[in-house]
Design a protein around this motif. Structure first.
Motif, PDB file in Angstrom:
ATOM      1  N   THR A  86      -7.026  -8.458   4.192  1.00 39.93           N
ATOM      2  CA  THR A  86      -5.728  -8.190   4.812  1.00 39.93           C
ATOM      3  C   THR A  86      -5.826  -6.978   5.728  1.00 39.93           C
ATOM      4  O   THR A  86      -6.801  -6.206   5.668  1.00 39.93           O
ATOM      5  CB  THR A  86      -4.671  -7.886   3.740  1.00 39.93           C
ATOM      6  OG1 THR A  86      -5.050  -6.679   3.051  1.00 39.93           O
ATOM      7  CG2 THR A  86      -4.558  -9.025   2.736  1.00 39.93           C
TER       8      THR A  86
ATOM      9  N   ASP B  24       4.088   2.624   4.677  1.00 40.64           N
ATOM     10  CA  ASP B  24       4.960   2.398   5.823  1.00 40.64           C
ATOM     11  C   ASP B  24       6.199   3.293   5.744  1.00 40.64           C
ATOM     12  O   ASP B  24       7.275   2.884   5.306  1.00 40.64           O
ATOM     13  CB  ASP B  24       5.393   0.924   5.896  1.00 40.64           C
ATOM     14  CG  ASP B  24       4.202  -0.005   6.066  1.00 40.64           C
ATOM     15  OD1 ASP B  24       3.166   0.469   6.567  1.00 40.64           O
ATOM     16  OD2 ASP B  24       4.313  -1.182   5.698  1.00 40.64           O
TER      17      ASP B  24
ATOM     18  N   TRP C 204     -12.111  -0.296  -0.952  1.00 39.82           N
ATOM     19  CA  TRP C 204     -10.742  -0.774  -1.101  1.00 39.82           C
ATOM     20  C   TRP C 204     -10.588  -1.638  -2.355  1.00 39.82           C
ATOM     21  O   TRP C 204      -9.525  -1.651  -2.985  1.00 39.82           O
ATOM     22  CB  TRP C 204     -10.295  -1.525   0.145  1.00 39.82           C
ATOM     23  CG  TRP C 204      -9.915  -0.599   1.257  1.00 39.82           C
ATOM     24  CD1 TRP C 204     -10.558  -0.454   2.453  1.00 39.82           C
ATOM     25  CD2 TRP C 204      -8.831   0.335   1.275  1.00 39.82           C
ATOM     26  NE1 TRP C 204      -9.939   0.507   3.214  1.00 39.82           N
ATOM     27  CE2 TRP C 204      -8.874   1.011   2.519  1.00 39.82           C
ATOM     28  CE3 TRP C 204      -7.838   0.676   0.361  1.00 39.82           C
ATOM     29  CZ2 TRP C 204      -7.955   2.003   2.866  1.00 39.82           C
ATOM     30  CZ3 TRP C 204      -6.923   1.666   0.714  1.00 39.82           C
ATOM     31  CH2 TRP C 204      -6.981   2.310   1.939  1.00 39.82           C
TER      32      TRP C 204
ATOM     33  N   ARG D 291       0.818  -1.212   0.000  1.00 40.95           N
ATOM     34  CA  ARG D 291       0.000   0.000   0.000  1.00 40.95           C
ATOM     35  C   ARG D 291       0.853   1.264   0.000  1.00 40.95           C
ATOM     36  O   ARG D 291       0.343   2.370  -0.103  1.00 40.95           O
ATOM     37  CB  ARG D 291      -0.937  -0.023   1.212  1.00 40.95           C
ATOM     38  CG  ARG D 291      -2.031   0.994   1.203  1.00 40.95           C
ATOM     39  CD  ARG D 291      -3.030   0.771   0.081  1.00 40.95           C
ATOM     40  NE  ARG D 291      -3.951  -0.317   0.387  1.00 40.95           N
ATOM     41  CZ  ARG D 291      -4.772  -0.847  -0.507  1.00 40.95           C
ATOM     42  NH1 ARG D 291      -4.769  -0.441  -1.751  1.00 40.95           N
ATOM     43  NH2 ARG D 291      -5.576  -1.828  -0.171  1.00 40.95           N
TER      44      ARG D 291
ATOM     45  N   TRP E 286      -4.439  -4.274   5.382  1.00 37.59           N
ATOM     46  CA  TRP E 286      -4.520  -3.035   4.586  1.00 37.59           C
ATOM     47  C   TRP E 286      -5.795  -2.980   3.726  1.00 37.59           C
ATOM     48  O   TRP E 286      -5.946  -2.116   2.884  1.00 37.59           O
ATOM     49  CB  TRP E 286      -3.272  -2.861   3.727  1.00 37.59           C
ATOM     50  CG  TRP E 286      -2.993  -3.955   2.749  1.00 37.59           C
ATOM     51  CD1 TRP E 286      -3.467  -4.073   1.480  1.00 37.59           C
ATOM     52  CD2 TRP E 286      -2.125  -5.086   2.941  1.00 37.59           C
ATOM     53  NE1 TRP E 286      -2.978  -5.198   0.871  1.00 37.59           N
ATOM     54  CE2 TRP E 286      -2.152  -5.841   1.743  1.00 37.59           C
ATOM     55  CE3 TRP E 286      -1.339  -5.525   4.005  1.00 37.59           C
ATOM     56  CZ2 TRP E 286      -1.412  -7.017   1.605  1.00 37.59           C
ATOM     57  CZ3 TRP E 286      -0.610  -6.685   3.845  1.00 37.59           C
ATOM     58  CH2 TRP E 286      -0.647  -7.422   2.666  1.00 37.59           C
TER      59      TRP E 286
END
Length: 400
Positions: free
Chosen positions: A361, A45, A79, A42, A363
């Motif tokens: 998941t 991080d 998403w 994604r 994310w």
């Protein structure tokens, strides 16, 4: 002394088998699949690009519609759309979206592309839907066997690919084109439709015969025609008969009627993977709405598939005779949800949507698989599943 040794041995055996008097579960005989997508997918991080990329995706989502908005599945829907947008970043430069976010899935499957194009159309992203169909129209095409199972993202053939041609591809493409709005079809769609109609007619002798054996979505060699090969062809002929140009409607409609009769004569009433053998698999869902009118013979087997292919992680395997490792596969589960919604079985669709939603998941993406421990596995996102979820939610939308 010997009795003591025997007692210890018995206790150890009981411990290994989890309970005395039982055999080891078949789920324990297979290694559990794990997530194949790196956690940085994604780009959030610590990467400063993350916020801007997701922001741009959210803005793109808002240009269209969000199926399931206001329902418990709105987050999953948003998403799924964001994942489609992120994967389609290369279309402007002639590169197709990869099937999944992991190296081994860094290819374009025409089957997946058909579902992606329709999902984009149904959510108001007609320009992107047209780009996917136009990409498919330019893929190398074998006049005898049709489309390959998969291609490089630049549209070239995979040089050495054990999967080879896969003759269900044209069926899926015809179904998608016949289901899309005119605004989402590029000029190249007409020529693509024509060559795919000719390919399906040639392989089925205009509906009089089942097509020759070919790998289907299981993508393994077969020596007998599978339902997973012929069902998409039938769906494609039906869609062309309903929404194709006048010159092709009649011939596709007549071929569809003959092919449907042939399927039930040759593969019914069991409608297993190879007719009377191979076990029920998800291909029986490809005979349900929206791929064609509901038929009681098919519905009975569709219901049975959901029982027989259930896995310990709560979803469905590709088939009842797929390996018994406890792993569920999200495309097949979402396919059943889609056909349930399209056939008016809202509760069944909602049940499978809830299971899918609960196994995303961290994310937010939909993975390819859910292992027996209930954890996401394989690539995440898998775009085929994302597209199927969007189409299911669209089917569940109340009439305008």
């Amino acid at each position: 002394m010997r009795r003591g040794v025997r007692a210890v041995t018995a206790l150890l055996s009981c411990a290994l088998l989890a309970a005395c008097g039982t055999r080891a579960s078949s789920d324990g005989l297979w290694a559990e699949p794990q997530l194949a997508t790196p956690p940085q997918y994604r780009i959030g991080d610590g990467d400063p690009r993350g916020a801007s990329i997701v922001r741009a995706a959210r803005e793109w989502v808002d240009l269209g519609t969000v199926p399931g908005e206001g329902t418990p599945w709105e987050s999953m829907s948003r998403w799924a759309l964001i994942d489609l947008h992120q994967a389609m970043g290369g279309l402007d430069s002639g590169h197709a979206p990869a099937a999944g976010a992991a190296d081994r899935w860094d290819y374009f499957w025409p089957r997946d592309g058909a579902f992606i194009a329709l999902a984009l159309d149904r959510t108001g992203h007609t320009q992107e839907a047209a780009a996917v169909i136009d990409f498919i129209s330019r893929l190398p095409f074998d006049t005898q066997q049709g489309l390959d199972a998969r291609y490089l993202l630049n549209g070239q053939r995979v040089v050495v690919d054990p999967r080879g041609p896969q003759s269900d591809g044209c069926g899926w493409v015809l179904w998608a084109i016949g289901s899309m709005t005119d605004e989402a079809l590029p000029r190249s769609a007409d020529a693509l439709r024509t060559k795919c109609v000719m390919n399906v007619l040639r392989l089925t002798s205009s509906g009089w015969l089942l097509p020759p054996p070919s790998p289907d979505y299981w993508e393994i060699p077969v020596g007998q025609t599978s339902l997973g090969t012929v069902a998409p062809m039938l769906a494609g002929l039906r869609a062309t008969a309903d929404h194709g140009p006048a010159a092709e409607r009649w011939v596709a409609g007549q071929a569809a009627k003959r092919l449907e009769e042939r399927v039930h004569e040759s593969m019914g009433p069991a409608l297993e993977r190879f007719g009377e053998r191979g076990g029920l698999d998800a291909a029986v869902a490809m005979m349900m709405p929206p791929f064609g009118p509901e038929d009681g013979r098919t519905t009975k087997r569709w219901l049975a598939y959901q029982r027989e292919a259930m896995r310990s992680s709560g979803g469905l395997a590709p088939g009842a005779e797929w390996k018994q490792d406890g792993t569920s596969w999200t495309p097949e589960t979402a396919l059943v949800a889609y056909t349930a919604a399209a056939s008016g079985r809202e509760k069944t669709a909602e049940r499978w949507l809830t299971w899918l939603d609960e196994h995303r998941t961290p994310w937010g993406s939909l993975p390819e698989k859910v292992n027996r421990s209930g954890s996401p596995a394989g690539p995440a996102p898998l775009l085929w599943t994302a597209a199927l979820v969007l189409l299911t939610l669209d089917e569940l939308e109340p009439p305008a």
